[in-house]
Design an enzyme around this catalytic site. Structure first.
Site, PDB file in Angstrom:
ATOM      1  N   ALA B 322       0.153  -4.831   7.796  1.00  0.00           N
ATOM      2  CA  ALA B 322       0.098  -3.629   7.174  1.00  0.00           C
ATOM      3  C   ALA B 322      -0.694  -2.829   8.534  1.00  0.00           C
ATOM      4  O   ALA B 322      -1.899  -3.049   9.026  1.00  0.00           O
ATOM      5  CB  ALA B 322      -0.323  -3.939   6.543  1.00  0.00           C
ATOM      6  N   PHE B 323      -0.048  -1.835   8.267  1.00  0.00           N
ATOM      7  CA  PHE B 323      -1.242  -0.345   9.416  1.00  0.00           C
ATOM      8  C   PHE B 323      -1.888   0.061   8.060  1.00  0.00           C
ATOM      9  O   PHE B 323      -1.223   1.118   7.403  1.00  0.00           O
ATOM     10  CB  PHE B 323      -0.455   0.567   9.574  1.00  0.00           C
ATOM     11  N   ASP B 324      -3.374  -0.461   7.313  1.00  0.00           N
ATOM     12  CA  ASP B 324      -3.542   0.284   5.891  1.00  0.00           C
ATOM     13  C   ASP B 324      -4.030   1.926   6.452  1.00  0.00           C
ATOM     14  O   ASP B 324      -3.839   2.289   5.390  1.00  0.00           O
ATOM     15  CB  ASP B 324      -4.594  -0.725   5.310  1.00  0.00           C
ATOM     16  N   GLY B 329      -2.919   4.710   4.052  1.00  0.00           N
ATOM     17  CA  GLY B 329      -3.679   6.108   4.313  1.00  0.00           C
ATOM     18  C   GLY B 329      -4.684   5.690   3.618  1.00  0.00           C
ATOM     19  O   GLY B 329      -5.107   5.257   2.114  1.00  0.00           O
ATOM     20  N   ASN B 407      -3.366  -5.567  -2.472  1.00  0.00           N
ATOM     21  CA  ASN B 407      -4.294  -6.648  -3.229  1.00  0.00           C
ATOM     22  C   ASN B 407      -5.726  -7.064  -2.809  1.00  0.00           C
ATOM     23  O   ASN B 407      -6.951  -7.249  -3.137  1.00  0.00           O
ATOM     24  CB  ASN B 407      -3.334  -8.156  -3.182  1.00  0.00           C
ATOM     25  N   TYR B 408      -5.565  -5.847  -1.400  1.00  0.00           N
ATOM     26  CA  TYR B 408      -7.572  -6.448  -0.942  1.00  0.00           C
ATOM     27  C   TYR B 408      -8.251  -4.657  -1.146  1.00  0.00           C
ATOM     28  O   TYR B 408      -7.761  -3.617  -1.052  1.00  0.00           O
ATOM     29  CB  TYR B 408      -7.140  -6.115   0.849  1.00  0.00           C
ATOM     30  N   TYR B 410     -11.623  -3.254   0.723  1.00  0.00           N
ATOM     31  CA  TYR B 410     -12.284  -2.591   2.276  1.00  0.00           C
ATOM     32  C   TYR B 410     -12.941  -1.626   2.173  1.00  0.00           C
ATOM     33  O   TYR B 410     -13.418  -0.874   1.443  1.00  0.00           O
ATOM     34  CB  TYR B 410     -11.331  -2.309   3.010  1.00  0.00           C
ATOM     35  N   ASP B 612     -15.123  14.337  28.808  1.00  0.00           N
ATOM     36  CA  ASP B 612     -15.512  13.710  27.668  1.00  0.00           C
ATOM     37  C   ASP B 612     -15.010  12.467  26.791  1.00  0.00           C
ATOM     38  O   ASP B 612     -13.545  12.180  26.770  1.00  0.00           O
ATOM     39  CB  ASP B 612     -14.885  15.382  27.355  1.00  0.00           C
ATOM     40  N   HIS B 623      -8.955 -14.221  10.183  1.00  0.00           N
ATOM     41  CA  HIS B 623      -8.838 -14.930   8.254  1.00  0.00           C
ATOM     42  C   HIS B 623      -8.134 -16.195   8.089  1.00  0.00           C
ATOM     43  O   HIS B 623      -6.235 -15.737   7.764  1.00  0.00           O
ATOM     44  CB  HIS B 623      -9.148 -13.584   7.106  1.00  0.00           C
TER      45      HIS B 623
END
Lengths: 676, 676
Positions: B322-324, B329, B407-408, B410, B612, B623
């Site tokens: 997953a790219f959360d 988003g 499920n998670y 953060y 810059d 995990h």
């Protein structure tokens, strides 16, 4: 837990627990007995402390205690180190506090006792009174309002002085003005003196500068103090600081129903934790017989040693390398913690007793504080189907002790969580040790933090001793790493190369180990004889290390030889009674060879699988000072964690109270009430 | 700070700050304008968000703002992504909110928009309604009280499915009983389904088991659900848990004079900090224009991306990655934070607005909370000569946002300290993603956390984007290491091998970098044109990384190609407007090649010295679940710190109020008053 017994002739009304520190009555008794034992000598007491009973005797006692079966405690014994007549005659004995038997007498030839406040004060006085030192101070032509101070340091062998005699290094500073708390570390002077154990000044030395990379004997015509060094930014005492921010509003921690912990003497019970508090002159705070929900976890937790070597290679600075426990003592240097200053909320303090050189007990109040803190969210889940959020907050029990060792402060805290984790947090603060530097100069091993003030690079390396008893005394150490599965091995199903598994190896013999974050290497203390019913694997606790650079000094150096524990992040050994100090018992002017590596070598290949093992974790910081660390350093934090891994059958924190506004009574800040 | 202006026809009473998220009126305006622009089409709004002005325009505006010189703001522009008629026609445009000009129109061919709640609900419904799925469920012969649920997952390419069409994976679970919050993750079923973008079930698959290492098309006679898997230890909702500890007494945080911070819209001022709060659908909380005591520090701080790849190599599990942020988003999945539950004390909440697929604004209340915490001792020193102890306590400002992604959970928090440090703390909690496993089986890439429940190994890899402005926009990255001085080099004075110094190298071009704790390697953002008056070295801030294992998946894997940032701990690039996403802008079913490594390669050797620059720090955790992480995981904490290094002339915390009992009002717990 302790049961009253008929008071005996040592005037103790209550029989102490075998792990209780010595009472003032016991200290007096020991002093009396030893003085009677050497009637025609003057006894100078260096150490009067509890000799902890052997584990062989303690385990059955503790088991009986937990099952409330009466069982007579192991004999209570004092451990004593003392000088006879003269610092050159250094001895130790043990004394049975019941039978008064004196045994284990031993002359500690070639060993040096730790330093103390009396020695520091005497050396400072002697140094300042010395005519040659006075002449050098005069030659500096200091400002009118200057008050010269002396910082006396224990001597780290550098191969120059004779190792046999005791050496005290005296570094000269000055403070300006009449305020007794003005910061003398802001004005390191160019001279230092070398004293012997009889407080005689042997040498007066001029300190190195950028153009002379070593000390030299003072000539009486040292260069004058450069008044361009005088500055106004190094004071920390509120009386001496003009500006102070007024924007920080009060924040109070209130516990209307009181704390969640209960004490009975040194027995502490909190949530499902049970443990016993210990304290001694050297290690300071120790934690004993730690269990959670009735299951044994750790027999003893303590800071074994710490080493602070400085990186300035110019003589005499290599002599600056402190063993703050072995040379100074974390216990005897513990702060008297103040209510509302060192912690918030409902605070329980623990006192302890030390003694004078004459053997009279001295009370040290509030050397340990016990309190709770809120640590934010412990666990949370929102079911997006019902939009119901369940949140719990993390309450932590903190056992904190703070030591002052000359310029530096260390804040040591054992933290116990509701998820059955133990954190050991170290905060370094206080004032940097400083050396003089000429205006405009710079050196590659230090930072200029104020005009004429150089703070040398140094390391703080701690050795945390962990004596586990994970569901019993027989434990093993498992080293686990995470590795990718091979992709071109037909025997392995990893078609697109995303699989990974762990490698596991059990340590068979005493050895040092290193961390490797690139492999997510973890260290699990397991009990191979106790299987987790869910995972069907041995129950365990893992050490989450504090990743740190190890000792920078050369392996051939005195520093490396004297601080053997500093070369690897973890050591595992088989338990031995009294084996508590990873740099050896006598660190004062030690020459090495009796640290943990030497012990392992001398013992041969000792097995540590399914044995009573001990872990020693080396961690710390390479501290290359920032100007922001001056004049008093904001805390630098380090943390080590012990965490259950397949020890329980599910999260031990599931039964923690749900977080509710009715209980927590938070306050909404202006006009943002939509969420309510 | 914002000045009222004549309201224009977009119904805005107040002119927003250029960095303010879009108001509901602006969102409505954008929807109206775009619908008018495509009269004969149905427009499905995927993203309506602020297009942040270019830095070239913002810098002069922000400078003028700080010096209170009126200056007209840069044009306010909305960034829009939408479907026309059908998900297959994916477009983006920008719309000037003043002039209503529509520009930058672009068809996003072959790209996939992120998923949303509507898509998840539709796919769950479609999956359960499908006759083949129903037949497979029937074949499982589930218990009477079973309620089947579907967890729909975005599809991580595994080379099996056609990459062009949108794929939705539906994993089946069941919950037991009537309680809507009973934990269905406790009962993963053996089947899953593959849906296309039109919510048509394409395949029904049986999941692998220990004796079949890949999925297979369901045959309609799958094996029955093993009722031995039914257990009682996986519920977390208080209604469903019998035992709950009652020993935790209340702990209240009270701020009788209110908080120490002040807000004006999204401008936040606390102690000497000044910053602006931003929020968007993707990154969630962003922090802008951060200064301390009037000196610029950071232009923008944000979480750029996170990647959660699973280590179970059996199909279809490699599709779990997953790219959360890019796929889901962080903003649209932010929790509505509750007073007294998610934090204590005096709390200020920030709301935001998202929108429906039809373009109607939707308020998301309390997506960010702002509050203060006490963090123990900030600095302390005891002068042993006078025995005077000076102590200050550390107050921290916390900006917290919490996201739920299936499920998670953060918990993301930016913390600002009185020592001018910034911490970025991540806490992982929530429920483990689970796969079915037969009773008695085990696998090498997962942990059995309950009967029949396997939690696969996985990694959480975060990408923190740091856009510094250390005393200005032109900065450099200095890599510093601590090394022993040579001992046998006659040119170096290191007689007894204790000296050490640092090596310094400035990064010249865009590049990845790695941590190395064995060298105490540190990364300093410096301004070579601004010298510290005390140290005479460039002013700087250092990144204290969170030491982490990098991606375990093979470099040739889709995982590695799609998450380029996960292969190194730090990346430094030259700033470009809109260059915000280290895994590329379109992560949904991406095939790689547009992440940070590819950008660096495509740009050629771009200089980053006195430029810059932007830093991207990769950190996280490997995990490998513990049974203690089940059913809801106690938080696992990760922390990154930005710390001044020779930026100030002395500690910025010296003026923090002295800690006093009169202010803090702590309470002494029974009979330990000697220290008072």
């Amino acid at each position: 837990m302790e049961k009253p017994v008929a008071s005996d002739h040592s005037n103790m009304a209550i029989e102490p627990h075998p792990l209780d520190p010595l009472s003032p009555q016991e200290i007096s008794l020991v002093a009396k007995l030893l003085k009677n034992h050497c009637p025609d000598k003057s006894v100078v007491f260096r150490i009067i402390t509890l000799a902890e009973p052997s584990k062989k005797l303690m385990i059955p006692f503790l088991q009986a205690e937990k099952t409330s079966q009466p069982r007579s405690p192991p004999p209570r014994v004092a451990f004593v180190q003392y000088y006879l007549d003269h610092a050159k005659h250094f001895h130790q004995v043990e004394i049975n506090l019941k039978t008064h038997e004196i045994f284990g007498k031993q002359a500690l030839v070639g060993k040096h006792s730790y330093t103390d406040a009396v020695e520091m004060q005497k050396s400072e006085k002697a140094c300042l009174a010395n005519p040659r030192v006075q002449a050098e101070i005069k030659a500096l032509d200091l400002p009118e309002e200057a008050v010269v101070c002396v910082e006396s340091w224990t001597y780290a062998p550098d191969g120059i002085e004779d190792m046999k005699q005791r050496i005290i290094m005296c570094y000269l500073y000055m403070r300006l003005g009449t305020h007794l708390d003005s910061n003398h570390f802001a004005y390191p002077l160019d001279i230092c003196a070398e004293l012997n154990g009889d407080f005689e000044v042997m040498k007066v030395l001029s300190l190195p500068s950028a153009d002379s990379d070593r000390m030299s004997e003072c000539s009486g015509n040292g260069k004058k103090f450069d008044r361009k060094k005088i500055h106004g930014t190094s004071e920390y005492h509120p009386d001496l600081q003009t500006e102070r921010r007024t924007t920080t509003k009060p924040l109070l921690v209130q516990q209307p129903q009181g704390p969640s912990f209960a004490c009975d003497g040194n027995l502490l019970i909190w949530e499902k934790w049970r443990m016993r508090i210990g304290f001694n002159y050297r290690e300071g705070l120790t934690i004993h017989d730690v269990s959670y929900d009735g299951r044994d976890l750790f027999y003893r937790l303590s800071l074994s040693e710490m080493f602070v070597p400085y990186g300035d290679s110019r003589s005499p600075y290599p002599r600056k390398a402190a063993f703050d426990l072995g040379n100074n003592g974390a216990g005897v240097n513990a702060n008297n913690l103040q209510l509302g200053c060192d912690c918030l909320g409902s605070i329980k303090y623990f006192d302890t007793y030390h003694h004078t050189l004459a053997g009279d007990p001295v009370k040290m109040p509030n050397v340990v504080c016990c309190h709770e803190i809120d640590d934010g969210i412990l666990w949370k889940h929102t079911n997006y189907r019902t939009n119901n959020a369940i949140v719990t907050r993390s309450r932590i029990l903190v056992l904190q002790t703070i030591i002052t060792v000359g310029n530096y402060e260390y804040i040591f805290a054992f933290q116990f969580t509701q998820a059955a984790e133990i954190n050991y947090e170290v905060r370094a603060t206080g004032i940097l040790s400083t050396n003089p530097i000429d205006i405009g100069d710079s050196v590659p091993y230090g930072t200029v933090v104020a005009p004429g003030v150089m703070a040398p690079y140094h390391q703080h390396l701690f050795s945390l001793r962990i004596d586990p008893s994970i569901d019993g005394q027989q434990n093993s150490l498992l080293v686990e790493e995470s590795h990718p599965m091979p992709i071109n091995d037909p025997a392995v199903h990893n078609p697109i190369g995303v699989g990974y598994t762990t490698t596991k190896s059990i340590v068979e013999q005493e050895t040092p180990l290193d961390t490797d974050v690139t492999k997510a290497r973890i260290f699990k203390i397991i009990n191979e004889k106790a299987l987790n019913p869910i995972t069907n694997t041995p129950v365990g606790y893992k050490l989450v290390p504090h990743y740190s650079q190890m000792l920078l000094a050369d392996p051939s150096s005195f520093h490396a030889k004297r601080s053997e524990f500093t070369t690897h992040a973890l050591w595992v050994t088989k338990y031995e009674d009294r084996d508590l100090y990873s740099a050896g018992e006598h660190t004062m002017q030690s020459l090495g060879g009796d640290g943990i590596a030497s012990k392992i070598a001398s013992r041969g290949q000792v097995g540590v699988r399914n044995e009573d093992i001990v872990l020693w974790h080396t961690f710390g910081t390479t501290h290359n000072p920032r100007v922001e660390d001056w004049p008093v350093m904001p805390v630098e934090k380090m943390m080590v964690t012990l965490k259950p891994v397949n020890f329980f059958s599910r999260s031990p924190a599931m039964d923690v109270p749900i977080s509710k506004q009715e209980v927590n009574g938070s306050v909404l800040v202006d006009g943002c009430c939509d969420g309510k």
